[in-house]
Design an enzyme around this catalytic site. Structure first.
Site, PDB file in Angstrom:
ATOM      1  CG  HIS A 172      16.408  37.105   1.078  1.00  0.00           C
ATOM      2  ND1 HIS A 172      17.453  37.138   0.236  1.00  0.00           N
ATOM      3  CD2 HIS A 172      15.601  36.590   0.211  1.00  0.00           C
ATOM      4  CE1 HIS A 172      17.494  36.805  -1.084  1.00  0.00           C
ATOM      5  NE2 HIS A 172      16.164  35.891  -0.499  1.00  0.00           N
ATOM      6  CG  HIS A 187      20.209  36.355  -3.676  1.00  0.00           C
ATOM      7  ND1 HIS A 187      20.390  37.549  -3.712  1.00  0.00           N
ATOM      8  CD2 HIS A 187      18.785  36.285  -4.139  1.00  0.00           C
ATOM      9  CE1 HIS A 187      19.542  38.228  -4.995  1.00  0.00           C
ATOM     10  NE2 HIS A 187      18.382  37.198  -4.654  1.00  0.00           N
ATOM     11  CG  ASP A 200      14.282  32.883   0.017  1.00  0.00           C
ATOM     12  OD1 ASP A 200      13.808  31.413   0.144  1.00  0.00           O
ATOM     13  OD2 ASP A 200      14.371  33.475  -1.194  1.00  0.00           O
ATOM     14  CG  ASP A 252      17.962  33.096  -2.176  1.00  0.00           C
ATOM     15  OD1 ASP A 252      19.053  32.307  -2.235  1.00  0.00           O
ATOM     16  OD2 ASP A 252      17.177  34.004  -2.313  1.00  0.00           O
TER      17      ASP A 252
END
Length: 558
Positions: free
Chosen positions: A130, A189, A128, A156
């Site tokens: 993010h 996501h 990830d 993500d």
């Protein structure tokens, strides 16, 4: 007339005061010279107001590049990677056309790829990101230059961090440059539901436009779902599924859509290994994932069964923050290799987890984990609020507090008179008569003053509610009240660090944000209900405030 007890005539005393005031004005001391180029901090250290205090964070780029700067050469077929890297590092933005060009060109490449990618070693696997663009730059320092290193990202890229669009644009630009050596998988996501609930949609609209957001949503639906690395490792974002038996099950998914809330596609993006993976007390392969609110926890037995059936060595995944940046799970009985590995590549996640990040480098049948720490980055207020919008409730609350304090100023004699009028056994206030309704009557004017004082009190309470909303950290919600302790946001990162002292504290606090979020309509409804309840409580508290009642009664009868 009362005597002044031998202290002299009152007139002479006031004349002396006036003379003293005039003399003080006429012979005013010169103001000390202040050097406004130097500011003294709270700790006593001095900094120049002509320079940036945080020298680790560069000054923002205030221009949008021309096409000559944006493209690598006159053919206009590839963006200039080095320029974009530095431009985004300084929070620079592109023109709408340039941003759309990167997303659409990247989408063409992603759309042409299969659901299940296949690639050989050597390769660097990343978890990830993010929206932590500055840490993404550190990742490439640790993992190697993308021009010379093969990369696989497990999804993500957006949400939670405030530099998500920069991450997308830079990674998609790298994909355009290195389509056969850099691969991007989909994370949970990368969908409309989560980006609308968290920060990515708001970020796109704040920095660019909704058209950029829509282009990203289309592109996310084109991201492949999984990869087989070196014919040995299944690489996915989340985990296994009861519907995943062979690799062909992944190949047969219709991925060009918003992920459903159940089924194989959902599980690949959302599933987790059991917390007691390898020491389970259950014999079930899959258990409902109550932490995520959807999908499953999969067991050690489920992982081993899948690996043996598909002749694979291990499952490499992301999806869960790790204190060390990675986690190796129990080894398989047949190969002695970890059955599952989790990689997380966002250091000091949300600026409070204090975790390390890691990437996995696989070369010559040797697997190395490279860890790295966070990089300083520019600060954004929650939800991209500007400082004026954020601070107005604080200012409003203080102004109303000051106004009430000024109105509350009174002499001891006035207080004695007030206590006499409110002594036990005093008569109840008379009901409004016809005379009281006359705007010119004293009673009417007194009642108007009283109502205004009470209104100021209510306003003060309302500002308090708004101030509490401003302090709310939308990304981190405590289990016991939906917000960090009052004031921690005003203290910045240090205040939050004091409130959340360890990785485990942060993980527990943030647990509810790991769930599948409610729909947009449900969120709006909940926010409206919370605000209405808070304002109703504020009004009720103001109406029951004895100090306000006393103040309004005293001023309306004076």
């Amino acid at each position: 007339m009362e005597s002044n007890n031998g202290t002299g005539a009152p007139g002479a005393f006031h004349t002396q005061q006036v003379d003293n005031a005039i003399r003080a004005i006429q012979h005013k001391r010169p103001l000390p010279e202040i050097d406004f180029t130097i500011h003294t901090m709270e700790d006593g250290s001095q900094v120049s107001t002509m320079e940036r205090v945080c020298k680790d964070v560069q000054a923002p780029a205030m221009f949008k590049p021309s096409d000559e700067q944006f493209f690598e050469d006159e053919t206009h077929t590839k963006p200039d990677i080095q320029f974009l890297k530095q431009h985004f590092y300084r929070e620079g933005r592109l023109t709408e056309e340039q941003a759309l060009w990167i997303i659409r060109e990247g989408t063409k490449l992603l759309r042409a790829e299969p659901n299940l990618l296949e690639m050989d070693a050597p390769i660097t696997v990343c978890g990830d990101v993010h929206g932590q663009y500055y840490d993404l730059m550190k990742l490439f320092e640790v993992g190697g230059d993308p021009a010379e290193t093969r990369y696989l990202f497990l999804g993500d890229y957006v949400d939670r961090g405030y530099f998500s669009i920069e991450c997308v644009l830079y990674l998609w630009a790298l994909k355009i440059h290195y389509p056969k050596t850099l691969w991007l998988l989909r994370g949970n996501h990368e969908c409309r539901h989560l980006t609308d609930y968290f920060t990515f949609k708001l970020e796109c609209k704040h920095k660019y436009s909704e058209a950029i957001y829509e282009a990203c949503m289309e592109s996310f639906c084109c991201l492949p779902l999984a990869a087989v690395m070196n014919k040995q490792f299944l690489c996915i974002h989340g985990g296994l599924s009861p519907e995943l038996h062979t690799l062909d099950d992944i190949r047969n998914i219709d991925r060009f859509r918003e992920p459903p809330t159940q089924g194989l596609m959902c599980d690949i993006l959302w599933a987790d290994p059991l917390e007691d993976f390898g020491q389970e007390k259950t014999t079930d392969f899959f258990v409902h994932n109550h932490v995520r609110g959807c999908s499953y926890f999969f067991s050690y037995s489920a992982a081993c069964h899948f690996l043996e059936k598909n002749n694979l060595l291990s499952i490499i995944r992301a999806h869960e923050a790790q204190d060390a940046g990675y986690r190796m799970y129990r080894k398989t009985r047949t190969t002695g290799f970890p059955s599952v590995m989790t990689i997380f590549s966002a250091p000091n996640y949300l600026d409070v987890y204090n975790n390390k990040a890691a990437v996995l480098k696989y070369e010559n049948n040797v697997m190395n984990i490279r860890q790295f720490n966070c990089t300083p980055h520019p600060y954004w207020l929650p939800n991209f609020m500007d400082v004026f919008t954020w601070s107005l409730p604080f200012v409003g609350e203080k102004i109303t507090d000051m106004l009430i304090a000024i109105l509350s100023t009174c002499s001891e004699e006035e207080l004695r008179e007030d206590s006499a009028t409110t002594s036990p056994g005093s008569a109840s206030p008379a009901l409004p008569s016809a005379a009281n309704q006359d705007p010119d009557s004293i009673e009417f004017k007194r009642r108007a003053i009283k109502n205004k004082i009470l209104a100021i009190g209510r306003l003060s309470r309302v500002f308090q509610v708004l101030r509490e909303e401003s302090e709310r950290v939308t990304e981190l919600k405590t289990v016991s009240g939906g917000r960090l302790p009052a004031g921690t946001l005003m203290l910045g990162a240090e205040g939050i660090k004091n409130a959340i002292s360890s990785f485990e504290d942060a993980r527990k606090v943030d647990l509810q944000n790991e769930r599948l979020p409610p729909s947009h309509d449900e969120v709006v409804k909940m926010q409206d209900e919370e605000r209405a309840q808070a304002l109703e409580r504020a009004t009720r508290e103001a109406d029951n405030d004895k100090k306000l009642q006393t103040l309004s009664r005293r001023l309306s009868t004076s």
